[in-house]
Design an enzyme around this catalytic site. Structure first.
Site, PDB file in Angstrom:
ATOM      1  CG  ASP A 145      -1.886  -1.196   1.195  1.00 25.01           C
ATOM      2  OD1 ASP A 145      -3.085  -0.983   0.986  1.00 25.01           O
ATOM      3  OD2 ASP A 145      -1.421  -2.341   1.365  1.00 25.01           O
ATOM      4  CG  ASP A 172      -3.949  -1.217  -2.667  1.00 25.69           C
ATOM      5  OD1 ASP A 172      -4.445  -1.705  -3.695  1.00 25.69           O
ATOM      6  OD2 ASP A 172      -4.621  -0.934  -1.661  1.00 25.69           O
ATOM      7  CE1 TYR A 175      -4.285   3.531  -1.680  1.00 23.61           C
ATOM      8  CE2 TYR A 175      -2.081   2.672  -2.082  1.00 23.61           C
ATOM      9  CZ  TYR A 175      -3.251   2.679  -1.348  1.00 23.61           C
ATOM     10  OH  TYR A 175      -3.392   1.824  -0.278  1.00 23.61           O
ATOM     11  CG  ASN A 205      -8.411  -2.130  -2.766  1.00 23.70           C
ATOM     12  OD1 ASN A 205      -7.390  -2.484  -2.171  1.00 23.70           O
ATOM     13  ND2 ASN A 205      -9.042  -1.002  -2.467  1.00 23.70           N
ATOM     14  CG  HIS A 288      -4.396  -6.031  -1.399  1.00 22.56           C
ATOM     15  ND1 HIS A 288      -3.321  -5.217  -1.099  1.00 22.56           N
ATOM     16  CD2 HIS A 288      -5.495  -5.217  -1.300  1.00 22.56           C
ATOM     17  CE1 HIS A 288      -3.724  -3.984  -0.849  1.00 22.56           C
ATOM     18  NE2 HIS A 288      -5.052  -3.958  -0.953  1.00 22.56           N
ATOM     19  CG  HIS A 298     -10.235  -3.167   4.608  1.00 21.88           C
ATOM     20  ND1 HIS A 298     -11.084  -2.675   3.637  1.00 21.88           N
ATOM     21  CD2 HIS A 298      -9.200  -2.283   4.686  1.00 21.88           C
ATOM     22  CE1 HIS A 298     -10.596  -1.553   3.146  1.00 21.88           C
ATOM     23  NE2 HIS A 298      -9.454  -1.282   3.771  1.00 21.88           N
ATOM     24  CG  HIS A 325      -7.334  -4.477   1.847  1.00 21.80           C
ATOM     25  ND1 HIS A 325      -7.585  -3.523   0.891  1.00 21.80           N
ATOM     26  CD2 HIS A 325      -8.548  -4.980   2.216  1.00 21.80           C
ATOM     27  CE1 HIS A 325      -8.881  -3.448   0.674  1.00 21.80           C
ATOM     28  NE2 HIS A 325      -9.492  -4.310   1.466  1.00 21.80           N
ATOM     29  CB  VAL A 326      -5.551  -3.594   7.328  1.00 23.94           C
ATOM     30  CG1 VAL A 326      -5.671  -2.798   8.622  1.00 23.94           C
ATOM     31  CG2 VAL A 326      -6.777  -4.476   7.130  1.00 23.94           C
ATOM     32  CG  HIS A 327      -4.270   1.888   4.703  1.00 21.02           C
ATOM     33  ND1 HIS A 327      -5.004   2.902   4.142  1.00 21.02           N
ATOM     34  CD2 HIS A 327      -4.081   0.978   3.709  1.00 21.02           C
ATOM     35  CE1 HIS A 327      -5.254   2.620   2.864  1.00 21.02           C
ATOM     36  NE2 HIS A 327      -4.708   1.448   2.596  1.00 21.02           N
TER      37      HIS A 327
END
Length: 434
Positions: A145, A172, A175, A205, A288, A298, A325-327
């Site tokens: 990410d 990710d 962006y 995503n 991801h 999420h 995915h989870v920041h």
């Protein structure tokens, strides 16, 4: 009186006080600004490398000149290129955007642990990369990410300070989110690192970019970040595997079909059937969307993939699973089927590279019994696999541009613990099921 007990007690009290102090997170940072500059149309841009089968590397770059050749000259001496390789090229259109010419050229065979110098399309500048070692130890930098913010730049600067061999990115990347020029600026941002060490990525995503009835998903991602899917027997760039220095790494797709009837599942079974744990004692997996996540963000999104694939990866004795995915950052115990299991995988969520959406601050309390360490801060990880039995994992928080080692653990391989041998029959049974 022996002073040692007193010193020990003071140390424990001090450690407890420090641990109890809540980390004060720095504020978010703005997106990076990339000033436009006129460049020669044949100039190689957005250069990055990735594995392309045994002892081979794929060099990818972009030119504005559509007639520029997809040729890479390379050798072990600066300015003296003893080999040349011809590749392929592609391009794509996305609404009003037209990409440059995207070149993919495979070079090799290459020697292990060797510095190579190369030029793309017969044009300066000269780049260089170092091939990974043939055997342990090997170090992976891990960050997901990423995006293109000030925190992204800090993360990349910290990774650049790490003596690593391969970068792993669990989804990710840019962006871009439909704005295709952001793919170009992302390629420019990561070029200094991605042209010097192989970057092995999988989709998230934010790579979808599909427009119903107009555009299929992942067009930009597949065009720009070609991975060794064909070399690993996959029919899709969204899932593949590679081997390096005693490690078999599997990159899976959270956003393509992954149930037990899917092409991805069938490919995964076939890929695992080829794994030789004497040759590659460590088995790593990346995708991801995390399966074990105690953050409120999420929740449950990976449950379907987990239900289908966790039994297979558990039978195969996967050592470590990385997700994004989870920041935020989170590390688990060895876990399987929702609970601690000495023969399960260590799951690490590392979706904290520096994205524009900010951090996921809210966690479920109390934490699940399998959660060991969790924190919503930007950062990166380093996995140093020392030998066939032991690896050292560290997570480095971005703290006002200083890489602070905030979590660390020695991980023992499932080969050395006997789990691989114990599960041989279980794996064989799953692999032979129709």
């Amino acid at each position: 009186m022996d002073p040692k007990p007193i010193i020990t007690v003071l140390f424990l009290i001090s450690a407890t006080v420090i641990a109890a102090q809540e980390y004060v997170r720095p504020p978010p940072r703005k997106a990076l600004h990339f000033p436009w500059s006129r460049k020669p149309s044949s100039l190689p841009q957005q250069v990055h490398i990735s594995f392309a089968g045994d002892k081979h590397m794929r060099v990818t770059w972009v030119t504005n000149d559509k007639s520029a050749p997809s040729v890479v000259e390379y050798g072990t001496s600066s300015g003296k290129y003893s080999s040349v390789a011809q590749g392929e090229s592609t391009s794509y259109k996305y609404i009003l955007y037209s990409s440059g010419k995207i070149h993919h050229t495979v070079i090799g065979p290459l020697e292990h642990d060797t510095v190579y110098f190369y030029q793309c399309g017969g044009q300066a500048p000269e780049f260089q990369f170092k091939t990974p070692p043939a055997q342990f130890p090997i170090t992976f930098a891990v960050a997901g990410d990423l995006g293109q913010t000030g925190w992204t730049k800090s993360t990349l600067d910290h990774i650049d300070q790490c003596k690593y061999d391969v970068h792993l990115l669990p989804g990710d990347l840019s962006y871009a989110d439909y704005i295709q020029s952001r793919w170009d600026t992302f390629g420019e941002l990561v070029q200094p690192l991605a042209s010097a060490r192989p970057w092995m990525v999988t989709q998230g995503n934010h790579e979808k970019e599909n427009i119903p009835f107009l555009k299929d998903g992942f067009q930009s991602y597949n065009s720009r970040w070609k991975m060794p899917y064909e070399e690993s027997g996959s029919s899709s760039n969204l899932y593949y595997s590679f081997e390096v220095a005693g490690v078999h790494a599997i990159m899976l797709g959270s956003y393509t079909d992954n149930d037990e009837y899917s092409d991805q599942y069938r490919w995964l079974k076939a890929d695992l059937a080829k794994v030789d744990r004497q040759k590659t004692p460590w088995l790593l997996v990346l995708f991801h969307v995390p399966w074990y996540n105690s953050n409120k963000a999420h929740q449950g999104e990976g449950d379907g993939m987990m239900a289908a694939m966790e039994p297979l990866l558990s039978a195969a004795s996967a050592d470590i699973v990385f997700a994004g995915h989870v920041h935020a950052y989170e590390r688990t115990k060895r876990v399987n089927n929702g609970k601690s299991d000495r023969c399960g995988a260590v799951h690490i969520t590392i979706g904290d590279g520096g994205n524009k959406e900010g951090l996921a601050h809210k966690y479920k309390n109390p934490p699940p019994e399998w959660s060991v360490f969790r924190e919503a801060s930007f950062g990166h990880g380093e996995l140093n696999i020392v030998n066939s039995t032991h690896a050292f994992w560290t997570w480095h928080r971005n703290d006002d541009d200083e890489p602070i080692r905030s979590d660390q653990v020695w991980i023992t391989s499932l080969v050395s613990s006997g789990c691989v041998a114990e599960k041989t029959h279980e794996l064989r049974k799953i692999l032979t099921e129709p």
